[in-house]
Scaffold this motif. Structure first.
Motif, PDB file in Angstrom:
ATOM      1  N   SER A  28       0.862  -1.155  -0.109  1.00  0.00           N
ATOM      2  CA  SER A  28      -0.123   0.114   0.063  1.00  0.00           C
ATOM      3  C   SER A  28       0.735   1.218  -0.040  1.00  0.00           C
ATOM      4  CB  SER A  28      -0.816  -0.173   1.104  1.00  0.00           C
ATOM      5  OG  SER A  28      -1.820  -1.238   1.220  1.00  0.00           O
ATOM      6  N   ILE A  41      -4.599   2.433   1.929  1.00  0.00           N
ATOM      7  CA  ILE A  41      -4.659   2.564   3.414  1.00  0.00           C
ATOM      8  C   ILE A  41      -3.131   1.989   3.956  1.00  0.00           C
ATOM      9  CG2 ILE A  41      -5.724   2.181   5.650  1.00  0.00           C
ATOM     10  CD1 ILE A  41      -7.012   4.121   3.803  1.00  0.00           C
ATOM     11  N   THR A  48      -4.952  -4.666   6.109  1.00  0.00           N
ATOM     12  CA  THR A  48      -5.818  -3.875   6.010  1.00  0.00           C
ATOM     13  C   THR A  48      -6.469  -3.814   4.753  1.00  0.00           C
ATOM     14  OG1 THR A  48      -4.173  -2.139   5.802  1.00  0.00           O
ATOM     15  CG2 THR A  48      -5.160  -2.569   8.235  1.00  0.00           C
ATOM     16  N   THR A  49      -5.960  -4.349   3.752  1.00  0.00           N
ATOM     17  CA  THR A  49      -6.391  -4.164   2.477  1.00  0.00           C
ATOM     18  C   THR A  49      -7.316  -5.441   1.922  1.00  0.00           C
ATOM     19  OG1 THR A  49      -4.403  -3.254   1.612  1.00  0.00           O
ATOM     20  CG2 THR A  49      -5.991  -3.936  -0.135  1.00  0.00           C
ATOM     21  N   ASP A  68      -3.724  -3.099  -5.843  1.00  0.00           N
ATOM     22  CA  ASP A  68      -3.200  -3.426  -4.385  1.00  0.00           C
ATOM     23  C   ASP A  68      -3.998  -4.668  -3.906  1.00  0.00           C
ATOM     24  OD1 ASP A  68      -2.318  -3.243  -1.848  1.00  0.00           O
ATOM     25  OD2 ASP A  68      -3.118  -1.444  -1.164  1.00  0.00           O
TER      26      ASP A  68
END
Ligand code: GDP
Ligand code: MG
Length: 307
Positions: A28, A41, A48-49, A68
């Motif tokens: 990211s 993010i 968190t992706t 991503d």
């Protein structure tokens, strides 16, 4: 003597570049560095992706669309399996697959497994060694040597997504490798994520930054309403879903202090991206075992795995 003009202008190019790698290698961060704006993010909390997020960059005549992917790791839970499948699917569709390795972490078991699977993938592959700011040159070269022995990479780049070292070279290298063809997106577009999805990601990030020790990965944020007001501002309602009442209490904090702080941080950042004043309303709901609810998967752009 005047040198002859080279003739027709360089043809336009455009392609999808999927970035794959273990959680926390810096996918990211790298996308943000390549795009030159925050579209993905970044968090010290792994994973968190969730959905495949695209960041768009232009380099001379080329438009690069970065995908991503969720970090590839050993899946145990259903949501994890969906993310892994999503990541490999993203890689299979891409014009170029950029495999990220963390220079500091080196070729551990997880990275080794990833390279093994990557070797069988019939797409052009490049090696991107990230976090070179953290290691000495000899370590770096040894790592590149052993990675390139395992997979036939078309090129190798050594970068630091954090300091920007090597990013320009990487961008130029990719621009020369994507296929000739028309651009997929307008010139000034930097992501294809709808604003409401980005807004949800931003709130999720603030949530993680504040509560990563107390909350499991499962909590998620949805934007439920996005209402443009006559005075040019926007009223946004979001729901933070948690799996237990105890987690709800943590998110709210004493006297609602925690959610208030999260809301203030998220509001500021969303307003910057939406380029208009934002009124943000956050709700916290308990929804047990949402990890088993197919509808939630669709909302974040993942396939629901059948087992
Ligand atoms: P992802 O899970 O692969 O998307 O990784 P992130 O982009 O979220 O980054 C994970 C962590 O690594 C964050 O704390 C980043 O700030 C950090 N990071 C990313 N790139 C670099 C880098 O080049 N050097 C250093 N020192 N840290 C980095
Ligand atoms: Mg990420």
């Amino acid at each position: 003597m005047v040198e002859a003009e080279s003739g027709a202008p360089a043809a336009r190019r455009c392609g999808f570049v999927a970035l794959i790698g273990a959680p926390n290698v810096g996918k990211s961060t790298l996308i943000n560095a390549l795009v030159g704006a925050k579209v993905a993010i970044v968090s010290h909390k792994v994973q968190t992706t969730r959905a495949l997020l695209r960041g768009i960059a232009t380099q001379a005549q080329a438009q690069l669309v970065f995908v991503d992917t969720p970090g590839i790791f050993a899946p145990r839970r259903r949501l994890d399996r969906a993310m892994v499948a999503g990541a490999w699917m993203g890689a299979g569709d891409a014009d170029i697959v950029g495999a990220l390795i963390d220079a500091k972490r080196g070729l551990d078991e997880e990275t080794g497994a990833l390279l093994e699977r990557l070797a069988g993938l019939q797409r052009p592959k490049i090696l991107i060694v990230n976090k070179i700011d953290l290691v000495e040159k000899p370590t770096l070269l040894a790592l590149v040597k052993s990675a390139t022995e395992r997979v036939a990479f078309a090129a190798t780049f050594m970068v630091s997504a954090l300091t920007g070292d090597g990013i320009a070279d990487l961008k130029a290298g990719l621009a020369g490798r994507v296929p000739v063809g028309p651009w997929h997106y307008p010139e000034d577009q930097i992501t294809d994520a709808p604003l409401r999805q980005l807004a949800a990601e931003i709130t999720r990030e603030k949530l993680y930054l504040r509560l990563h020790q107390e909350l499991p990965y499962q909590s998620m944020v949805e934007t439920n309403s996005w209402q443009e007001l006559k005075n040019g501002s926007v009223r946004i309602e979001q729901t933070i879903y948690v799996e237990r009442t105890s987690q709800r209490k943590i998110v709210l904090g004493k006297g609602g202090q925690t959610i208030k702080a999260i809301g203030a941080e998220a509001r500021r950042e969303i307003a910057g991206i939406a380029e208009q004043p934002v009124h943000l309303f956050l709700f916290v709901k308990v929804r047990e075992a949402w990890g088993d609810d197919p509808e939630r998967y669709r909302e974040i752009g993942l396939e629901f795995p059948s087992e």
